[in-house]
Design a protein around this motif. Structure first.
Motif, short mmCIF file in Angstrom:
data_model
loop_
_atom_site.label_atom_id
_atom_site.label_comp_id
_atom_site.label_asym_id
_atom_site.label_seq_id
_atom_site.Cartn_x
_atom_site.Cartn_y
_atom_site.Cartn_z
N LYS A 22 4.21 7.25 -11.31
CA LYS A 22 2.99 7.55 -10.71
C LYS A 22 1.75 6.72 -11.51
O LYS A 22 0.90 6.45 -10.89
N LEU A 42 -1.10 5.51 -8.91
CA LEU A 42 -0.72 5.59 -7.31
C LEU A 42 -1.31 6.90 -6.81
O LEU A 42 -1.33 8.05 -7.34
N GLY A 61 -10.47 1.67 -6.90
CA GLY A 61 -9.80 2.76 -6.31
C GLY A 61 -10.76 4.08 -6.05
O GLY A 61 -11.79 3.92 -6.37
N THR A 94 -5.47 11.17 -6.63
CA THR A 94 -5.76 9.89 -6.31
C THR A 94 -5.51 9.56 -5.02
O THR A 94 -4.49 9.86 -4.41
N THR A 97 -5.19 3.98 -4.90
CA THR A 97 -4.69 3.40 -6.10
C THR A 97 -5.64 3.21 -7.19
O THR A 97 -6.78 2.46 -6.77
N VAL B 17 -0.42 -4.58 -7.99
CA VAL B 17 0.47 -3.59 -7.39
C VAL B 17 1.38 -4.17 -6.30
O VAL B 17 0.54 -4.65 -5.09
N GLY B 21 3.83 -0.01 -5.28
CA GLY B 21 3.79 0.54 -6.77
C GLY B 21 5.24 0.75 -7.42
O GLY B 21 5.27 0.89 -8.54
#
Lengths: 105, 105
Positions: A22, A42, A61, A94, A97, B17, B21
Motif C-alpha cells: 500500500k 495507495l 493526491g 488516503t 493515491t 502507478v 498500484g
C-alpha cells in the motif's frame, strides 16, 4: 508549489515496501548526505510511526491525517505539507493515491 | 551483480502507478539525459507493453516472463536481467515482489 524533481541525488534501487505494498518508497540521498524518500500511498487507511521528525510534502493526491494524541482529522492534498513529530505516529486515510516526498529531521 | 544505487541523477517525484498500484515506479534522469525507471511490481500476473526496447534489471524478487510471440515462460530473480524488444509486450507473473531498474533503448 511542489517539488517536481530532486536533482544531483543518489537513488537506492531497492524500494521500501510497507503494508503489503500500500506504501512503496525509494530512498534518495542528497549530495550533502541528507536522506529523503519519494513514495506513493495507495487508497487505504494506515497507521505510520515515526523515528525522526518528518515533513510529508504531498506532490499529488488527497488524504486525511490524524496525528497521535489528536482527536481531529485534517485533510491535505497535493501542494500541501504536514509535519509529524519524532517518535510519534499518525493515522492516514488516503482518498486519492498520494505521491509524496518525505523530508526527515 | 545488481546496481544498488544510481548516483548523480534527477528523480521525478511524481510516480508512475500502473495496474491499480501493482506496479509503481519513479522516473530517473541521468546527467547525460538518459532516462531510466526504478520500480516495484507486487505479486500479480500482468501484461506490459513496450515502446522503446527495455532491459529489466532485477534487484530483488522473482518472476516468470513470457515474451510476446513465445510459448515458453522463463524464470528470473534478483541479480538477473531480461531484454524486451521495442513495440512489443510481455506477460509477467511476479512470484516474490520485484524490485527493478528499467533501462530503455
Amino acid at each position: 508549489m511542489t517539488t517536481a524533481s530532486l536533482a544531483n541525488v543518489t537513488v537506492q534501487t531497492q524500494a521500501n515496501v510497507y503494508f503489503d505494498g500500500k506504501c512503496v518508497s525509494h530512498t534518495v540521498l542528497l549530495a550533502d548526505g541528507t536522506r529523503k524518500s519519494v513514495g506513493v500511498i495507495l487508497p487505504s487507511s494506515l497507521l505510520f510511526t515515526t523515528g525522526a521528525p518528518e515533513t510529508m510534502e504531498l506532490i499529488a493526491g488527497r488524504c486525511r491525517v490524524r496525528l497521535k494524541g489528536r482527536e481531529t482529522w485534517v485533510e491535505y492534498q497535493g501542494g500541501q505539507s504536514f509535519d509529524v513529530p519524532g517518535d510519534s505516529a499518525f493515522d492516514i486515510e488516503t482518498l486519492d493515491t498520494l505521491h509524496y516526498i518525505c523530508h526527515f529531521g
